[in-house]
Design an enzyme around this catalytic site. Structure first.
Site, PDB file in Angstrom:
ATOM      1  N   ALA A 190       0.825  -1.208   0.000  1.00 46.21           N
ATOM      2  CA  ALA A 190       0.000   0.000   0.000  1.00 46.21           C
ATOM      3  C   ALA A 190       0.864   1.266   0.000  1.00 46.21           C
ATOM      4  CB  ALA A 190      -0.920  -0.016   1.214  1.00 46.21           C
ATOM      5  N   HIS A 237      15.297   6.000  26.766  1.00 50.14           N
ATOM      6  CA  HIS A 237      15.470   4.794  27.570  1.00 50.14           C
ATOM      7  C   HIS A 237      14.318   4.678  28.548  1.00 50.14           C
ATOM      8  CE1 HIS A 237      17.405   1.653  29.893  1.00 50.14           C
ATOM      9  NE2 HIS A 237      17.108   2.342  30.981  1.00 50.14           N
TER      10      HIS A 237
HETATM   11  C1  LIG Z   1      -4.768  -9.694   3.223  1.00 48.06           C
HETATM   12  C2  LIG Z   1      -3.888  -8.583   2.740  1.00 48.06           C
HETATM   13  C3  LIG Z   1      -3.148  -7.858   3.641  1.00 48.06           C
HETATM   14  C4  LIG Z   1      -2.337  -6.820   3.208  1.00 48.06           C
HETATM   15  N1  LIG Z   1      -1.627  -6.147   4.132  1.00 48.06           N
HETATM   16  C5  LIG Z   1      -0.814  -5.140   3.727  1.00 48.06           C
HETATM   17  C6  LIG Z   1      -0.094  -4.392   4.678  1.00 48.06           C
HETATM   18  O1  LIG Z   1      -0.177  -4.638   5.892  1.00 48.06           O
HETATM   19  N2  LIG Z   1       0.693  -3.386   4.237  1.00 48.06           N
HETATM   20  C7  LIG Z   1       0.807  -3.095   2.904  1.00 48.06           C
HETATM   21  O2  LIG Z   1       1.554  -2.177   2.544  1.00 48.06           O
HETATM   22  N3  LIG Z   1       0.125  -3.783   1.974  1.00 48.06           N
HETATM   23  C8  LIG Z   1      -0.693  -4.796   2.363  1.00 48.06           C
HETATM   24  N4  LIG Z   1      -1.416  -5.472   1.421  1.00 48.06           N
HETATM   25  C9  LIG Z   1      -1.285  -5.086   0.002  1.00 48.06           C
HETATM   26  C10 LIG Z   1      -2.123  -3.830  -0.300  1.00 48.06           C
HETATM   27  O3  LIG Z   1      -3.449  -4.088   0.032  1.00 48.06           O
HETATM   28  C11 LIG Z   1      -2.000  -3.459  -1.771  1.00 48.06           C
HETATM   29  O4  LIG Z   1      -0.639  -3.339  -2.119  1.00 48.06           O
HETATM   30  C12 LIG Z   1      -2.695  -2.134  -2.043  1.00 48.06           C
HETATM   31  O5  LIG Z   1      -4.056  -2.207  -1.728  1.00 48.06           O
HETATM   32  C13 LIG Z   1      -2.532  -1.733  -3.511  1.00 48.06           C
HETATM   33  O6  LIG Z   1      -3.163  -0.510  -3.717  1.00 48.06           O
HETATM   34  P1  LIG Z   1      -3.746  -0.083  -5.146  1.00 48.06           P
HETATM   35  O7  LIG Z   1      -4.283   1.289  -4.961  1.00 48.06           O
HETATM   36  O8  LIG Z   1      -2.729  -0.313  -6.175  1.00 48.06           O
HETATM   37  O9  LIG Z   1      -4.909  -1.132  -5.455  1.00 48.06           O
HETATM   38  P2  LIG Z   1      -6.175  -1.631  -4.653  1.00 48.06           P
HETATM   39  O10 LIG Z   1      -6.068  -1.361  -3.211  1.00 48.06           O
HETATM   40  O11 LIG Z   1      -6.381  -3.042  -5.077  1.00 48.06           O
HETATM   41  O12 LIG Z   1      -7.365  -0.733  -5.187  1.00 48.06           O
HETATM   42  C14 LIG Z   1      -7.790  -0.792  -6.504  1.00 48.06           C
HETATM   43  C15 LIG Z   1      -9.219  -0.288  -6.573  1.00 48.06           C
HETATM   44  O13 LIG Z   1      -9.578  -0.131  -7.938  1.00 48.06           O
HETATM   45  C16 LIG Z   1     -10.892  -0.637  -8.127  1.00 48.06           C
HETATM   46  N5  LIG Z   1     -11.033  -0.985  -9.547  1.00 48.06           N
HETATM   47  C17 LIG Z   1     -10.422  -1.972 -10.247  1.00 48.06           C
HETATM   48  N6  LIG Z   1     -10.764  -1.905 -11.556  1.00 48.06           N
HETATM   49  C18 LIG Z   1     -11.609  -0.837 -11.673  1.00 48.06           C
HETATM   50  C19 LIG Z   1     -12.278  -0.232 -12.759  1.00 48.06           C
HETATM   51  N7  LIG Z   1     -12.130  -0.665 -14.014  1.00 48.06           N
HETATM   52  N8  LIG Z   1     -13.084   0.822 -12.508  1.00 48.06           N
HETATM   53  C20 LIG Z   1     -13.232   1.308 -11.244  1.00 48.06           C
HETATM   54  N9  LIG Z   1     -12.608   0.774 -10.179  1.00 48.06           N
HETATM   55  C21 LIG Z   1     -11.798  -0.269 -10.399  1.00 48.06           C
HETATM   56  C22 LIG Z   1     -10.969  -1.809  -7.183  1.00 48.06           C
HETATM   57  O14 LIG Z   1     -12.330  -2.137  -6.925  1.00 48.06           O
HETATM   58  C23 LIG Z   1     -10.240  -1.242  -5.968  1.00 48.06           C
HETATM   59  O15 LIG Z   1     -11.129  -0.538  -5.147  1.00 48.06           O
HETATM   60  C24 LIG Z   1      -2.259  -6.502   1.827  1.00 48.06           C
HETATM   61  C25 LIG Z   1      -3.027  -7.210   0.904  1.00 48.06           C
HETATM   62  C26 LIG Z   1      -3.833  -8.238   1.348  1.00 48.06           C
HETATM   63  C27 LIG Z   1      -4.651  -8.982   0.341  1.00 48.06           C
END
Ligand SMILES: Cc1cc2nc3c(=O)[nH]c(=O)nc-3n(C[C@H](O)[C@H](O)[C@H](O)COP(=O)(O)OP(=O)(O)OC[C@H]3O[C@@H](n4cnc5c(N)ncnc54)[C@H](O)[C@@H]3O)c2cc1C
Length: 475
Positions: free
Chosen positions: A330, A454
């Site tokens: 994230a 500390h």
């Molecule tokens: C169980 C789990 C635990 C995690 N824990 C961590 C953590 O502790 N720390 C960390 O850094 N990372 C963690 N991650 C990884 C993190 O969730 C992702 O790296 C992060 O969410 C990626 O962000 P993003 O904005 O690229 O995509 P996403 O968060 O996947 O968001 C993408 C969004 O786009 C939307 N979307 C897709 N296609 C379309 C479209 N055509 N039109 C409109 N909307 C669309 C989706 O619905 C979604 O809402 C974890 C992942 C999982 C599965």
């Protein structure tokens, strides 16, 4: 007449919503389109991270840790607790509330920063005068035009070939975060970050958990000294971890799942579990964007192809986060989102890929930044190393949590910090100091000479830095 924007962001995960807000703060008119819905059909911005990733997993990890402490560790502090009972619906309900607070927080920030939010799916229609035309399909259909587009559509869980997620018995991260009962036996295919975190949650709540990992080494991405310590700790807690396995057959039925696999010695094994979590990686979300029709180029692994600055092959089209190369984290998505918003507005946004920290929120926590020993050896870099165990740290003893250590790797000649690896209490927080030092290209001696309060766990970081040059204060 379609609504016109300077920027349209597709996806409101941490990559997308941060890019949208930063761009609005820089004076652009911004639209953000996101398809995620609650079970009642309401918008749920925040993406995987907020809805089925970082946030809910940390909420369940916290609750399950409290439960385990109350059952097993309060006694060590002289606190007798009788009849500790688990109310799983309440525990999961609390997690849902935390998620909803985050969804609401993002909607509030959109409003505050004047980002126009569209609830629906966004797809490219084509290039037009004034930029890109996008179709938003939600409760109704709408066409918008934006000069710039940021694709931040994230990723989805990878299926095991031939085994679909039903989220009842065969679970992705989604189903694994909302089980209605604690399974007696839980299988996890994939011993990476997600498998270990979710496996830990259900083990603490009472499940017998077996983790099957294909790689011969446990946590191959981590420093192997840290990985060994982690394997020892997790095994002691009761997680059954097998590495080097080859899954041969998985049959899922209404009563559970039967797995047939070869263990690391090649012997045939069988495992029967009530539920199975499959956490074998994630695939980029590129379907539904109409990418092919507009000629948006993908790389050989199916991610949107971008340069170092997150530019795609199409003019004024950018992509950030899980849908592009790099670690699926994230904070990496957020950094890219900010940098792209700044680049669009003519500033010089920058992401330092060498200082992106990795964290596993198990107990003990694991966190690292920079290079590990295997990598430095492979690259032929001359380095020195210093480490310090939490066992010798007064605050860790007071906490009653002395597992693990801090290890610092520094350049043999210049003393520049090349990597920091922590396994132990609050490693996720302690790593920030290492990131800061590395961002400023500081030396181990810099950490050693900074005053640390500390008694704190951070003194273990200072002690590890001192140990790099074979000095020690030993608080
Ligand atoms: C169980 C789990 C635990 C995690 N824990 C961590 C953590 O502790 N720390 C960390 O850094 N990372 C963690 N991650 C990884 C993190 O969730 C992702 O790296 C992060 O969410 C990626 O962000 P993003 O904005 O690229 O995509 P996403 O968060 O996947 O968001 C993408 C969004 O786009 C939307 N979307 C897709 N296609 C379309 C479209 N055509 N039109 C409109 N909307 C669309 C989706 O619905 C979604 O809402 C974890 C992942 C999982 C599965």
């Amino acid at each position: 007449m379609p609504k016109q924007f300077d920027l349209a962001v597709i996806g409101a995960g941490p990559g997308g919503y941060i890019a949208a807000i930063r761009a609005a703060q820089l004076g652009m008119t911004v639209a953000c389109i996101d398809a995620w819905s609650t079970s009642e059909g309401k918008p749920a911005p925040g993406g995987t991270c907020t809805n089925v990733g970082c946030i809910p997993s940390k909420a369940l990890l916290q609750s399950s840790e409290h439960y385990e402490h109350a059952k097993l560790h309060f006694g060590e502090h002289g606190i007798e607790v009788k009849g500790v009972n688990l109310k799983l619906d309440k525990l999961v309900g609390r997690k849902d509330t935390v998620v909803q607070q985050n969804n609401d927080g993002i909607l509030y920030l959109f409003k505050k920063n004047k980002v126009t939010f569209f609830h629906g799916t966004g797809a490219f229609s084509g290039q037009v005068d004034g930029g890109w035309s996008l179709k938003v399909s939600g409760a109704s259909e709408e066409e918008i035009i934006a000069k710039h587009v940021v694709v931040a559509t994230g990723s989805s869980p990878r299926q095991l070939p031939g085994l679909e997620f039903d989220e009842e018995t065969v679970l992705s991260n989604d189903g694994a975060l909302r089980l209605p009962e604690v399974p007696k036996k839980l299988g996890v295919i994939g011993g990476g970050v997600i498998g270990l975190e979710l496996g830990s949650v259900w083990r603490r709540l009472g499940a017998e958990v077996t983790v099957l990992e294909a790689m011969p080494e446990f946590l191959a991405v981590a420093d192997q000294q840290v990985a060994k310590e982690a394997l020892k700790a997790f095994t002691k807690q009761g997680l059954k971890i097998q590495t080097g396995v080859k899954i041969n057959d998985v049959k899922a039925g209404s009563k559970g799942v039967t797995l047939k696999y070869a263990d690391s010695a090649g012997a045939d094994q069988k495992l029967e579990v009530e539920k199975l979590i499959v956490s074998i990686g994630r695939v980029p979300n590129v379907q539904g964007l109409n990418a092919e029709a507009v000629g948006l180029k993908l790389d050989e692994r199916g991610f949107i192809a971008v340069d170092d600055d997150c530019r795609t092959n199409l003019p004024n089209v950018w992509a950030v986060g899980d849908v592009v190369r790099g670690p699926m984290l994230a904070h990496k998505a957020e950094e890219e989102g900010v940098a792209v918003a700044e680049r669009i507005s003519g500033q010089h946004g920058h992401v330092n890929f060498d200082t992106i920290p990795s964290v596993i929120y198990t107990s003990p926590e694991i966190a690292w930044v920079g290079k590990n020993e295997q990598q430095l050896k492979k690259e032929g870099v001359a380095y020195k190393s210093g480490s310090f165990p939490f066992m010798a740290n007064g605050r860790a003893r007071a906490l009653g949590d002395t597992t693990g250590f801090v290890k610092i790797l520094a350049d043999a000649k210049t003393d520049e910090v090349l990597g920091v690896h922590i396994i132990g209490p609050t490693a996720s927080e302690l790593i920030a100091e290492a990131v800061t030092i590395m961002e400023f290209r500081g030396a181990a001696e810099d950490i050693a000479r900074i005053c640390h309060a500390h008694p704190t766990l951070s003194e273990a970081v200072k002690e590890a830095a001192l140990a790099v040059d074979k000095r020690t204060l030993n608080f």
